[in-house]
Write an enzyme that holds these catalytic residues in place. Structure first.
Site, PDB file in Angstrom:
ATOM      1  CE1 TYR A 144      43.759  81.697  50.777  1.00 32.39           C
ATOM      2  CE2 TYR A 144      41.389  81.863  50.800  1.00 32.39           C
ATOM      3  CZ  TYR A 144      41.876  82.746  50.298  1.00 32.39           C
ATOM      4  OH  TYR A 144      42.316  84.089  50.182  1.00 32.39           O
ATOM      5  CE  LYS A 201      44.260  91.448  55.430  1.00 31.30           C
ATOM      6  NZ  LYS A 201      43.082  91.021  54.650  1.00 31.30           N
ATOM      7  CE1 TYR A 241      41.332  85.779  53.078  1.00 33.74           C
ATOM      8  CE2 TYR A 241      38.990  86.670  52.455  1.00 33.74           C
ATOM      9  CZ  TYR A 241      39.722  85.987  52.381  1.00 33.74           C
ATOM     10  OH  TYR A 241      40.270  85.568  50.580  1.00 33.74           O
ATOM     11  N   PRO A 263      50.924  86.487  49.393  1.00 38.20           N
ATOM     12  CG  PRO A 263      50.370  85.487  46.549  1.00 38.20           C
ATOM     13  CD  PRO A 263      51.122  85.830  48.447  1.00 38.20           C
ATOM     14  CG  HIS A 309      33.241  86.012  48.285  1.00 36.95           C
ATOM     15  ND1 HIS A 309      33.004  84.164  47.787  1.00 36.95           N
ATOM     16  CD2 HIS A 309      33.439  86.024  46.624  1.00 36.95           C
ATOM     17  CE1 HIS A 309      33.423  84.237  46.208  1.00 36.95           C
ATOM     18  NE2 HIS A 309      33.064  84.947  45.754  1.00 36.95           N
TER      19      HIS A 309
END
Length: 397
Positions: free
Chosen positions: A204, A300, A388, A296, A75
């Protein structure tokens, strides 16, 4: 009492213990892994699925990346759904080409188990009453029971990879550790389903009814989450209720595309931030969830465990090959620098995307405004992207 001997005793056959064991075995350093559960139980854990580039490269270094590279989904970005609108975070473009890999923790564990079996490296499953001893002496050892017999495992070092509730951290005197913790008033209700992903990227979602996440394990298996109160009972959530609530929290265009189906697995995970300092006690080192937990939201947890593995592996490599025992006392310091940065990002993502019932209207608006500022600014999006995809692993000099 029967006796065994190894160089590094590893407590826990989750991904961190298995990955450390594989790297050390490949380097010619003897390991023995002790696991209190059965292999089937370990593989039954449904956990994270987003791997940072650093972890991907570490798995390749360990020689277990073939299936990940064949089946994992690369991704180059993810989307934020903010009260109905989609905002894209271009990870690759904002970080100079870095990406993440969607590949389930269960599959990582399966690959590592297979590699260890093939290598003939020993793992003792269903080992009970595992207790580390002599961590502050020159003669560390671990005792355990297996099939009614008591064993003593002599070793140079002990790696505690046995999770938040494991025996490794609990074997350290309380006055030698400082604990930092925040428990959140909500959890994630997650389901696994054999349905196609609703979107090509992870989504998200921030919504007035609470957070939602659209994730995936493959092109035909999805993982979805909803924010629910911490005291919620999973039995109160039918599949239909879950799908209806998920559709409500997604932008209308995505909700229309959502393919529903029977859940394979359904569970609620509580959210907490947790760090213990230091991450070592004499000859015993804590890795992964034994030393730190992150919400979560920032993807990480598994990746932090991998960075701990990388740090300890490279230190032990220098210890055994160059006699650099001075590096052992630097393990905790090196790991914690990365841990706290990941804790901060995970806390920030959680704070920005979730609804906190105890927050007043002013606090809710401030949170929404802060996230809007970051998403609307290239510098802000770059900050999110850099965190990220993960920071580079620190070199061991």
């Amino acid at each position: 009492m029967k006796t065994l001997k190894t160089q590094v005793a590893i407590i826990g056959a989750g991904p961190s213990g298995l990955l450390l064991g594989q790297l050390l075995h490949n380097a010619g350093i003897d390991t023995l892994i002790l696991e209190r559960q059965t292999p089937e139980y370990v593989l039954g854990r449904i956990r994270a699925g987003v791997l940072e580039q650093g972890m991907v490269e570490l798995l390749r270094q360990a020689g277990v990346g073939a299936r990940m590279d064949a089946e994992g989904l690369v991704h180059s970005g993810f989307d934020l759904a903010l009260d109905g609108r989609l905002a894209h975070i271009d990870l690759q473009g904002l970080t100079g080409g870095k990406t993440v890999m969607v590949y389930g923790q269960t599959e990582v564990t399966r690959d590592l188990m297979a590699a260890r079996r093939e290598a003939g490296a020993p793992t003792i499953y269903a080992a009970s009453h595992v207790v580390p001893h002599g961590m502050k002496s020159d003669e560390a050892f671990v005792t355990f029971e297996k099939d009614g017999e008591t064993w003593r495992l002599d070793c140079d070092y002990i790696a505690g990879c046995d999770g938040f509730h494991g025996v490794a951290r609990q074997s350290i005197p309380e006055d030698c550790l400082k604990i930092f913790e925040r428990v959140y008033p909500f959890g994630w209700l997650g389901i696994l389903a054999d349905t196609p992903p609703v979107h090509e990227e992870l989504v998200y979602a921030r919504h007035e009814r609470g957070f939602a996440l659209c994730s995936m394990r493959s092109a035909t298996r999805t993982r979805y989450y909803l924010q629910v109160p911490a005291e919620e009972n999973v039995a109160d959530w039918s599949d239909q209720r879950f799908w209806d609530e998920l559709k409500t929290r997604l932008p209308a265009a995505l909700a229309k595309k959502l393919v529903t189906g029977p859940s394979i697995e359904k569970s609620i995970a509580p959210l907490r931030s947790f760090v213990v300092e230091p991450m070592q006690y004499g000859r015993m080192f804590l890795l992964g969830d034994a030393a730190h937990i992150v919400p979560p939201t920032g993807a990480k947890g598994l990746n932090l465990a991998a960075s701990d593995v990388s740090t300890l592996f490279n230190i032990l490599l220098k210890v055994y090959r160059e006699g650099r025992t001075d590096l052992l006392e630097k393990y905790s310091e090196i790991c914690l620098r990365r841990v706290w940065k990941a804790e901060r990002f995970s806390w920030w993502m959680t704070s920005m995307l979730h609804r906190f019932e105890e927050h007043d209207d002013f606090s809710q608006r401030i949170s929404a405004s802060e996230l809007d500022y970051f998403v609307s600014s290239e510098a802000g999006r770059k900050t999110i992207a850099e965190n990220y995809v993960g920071l580079p692993y620190e070199a061991i000099e």
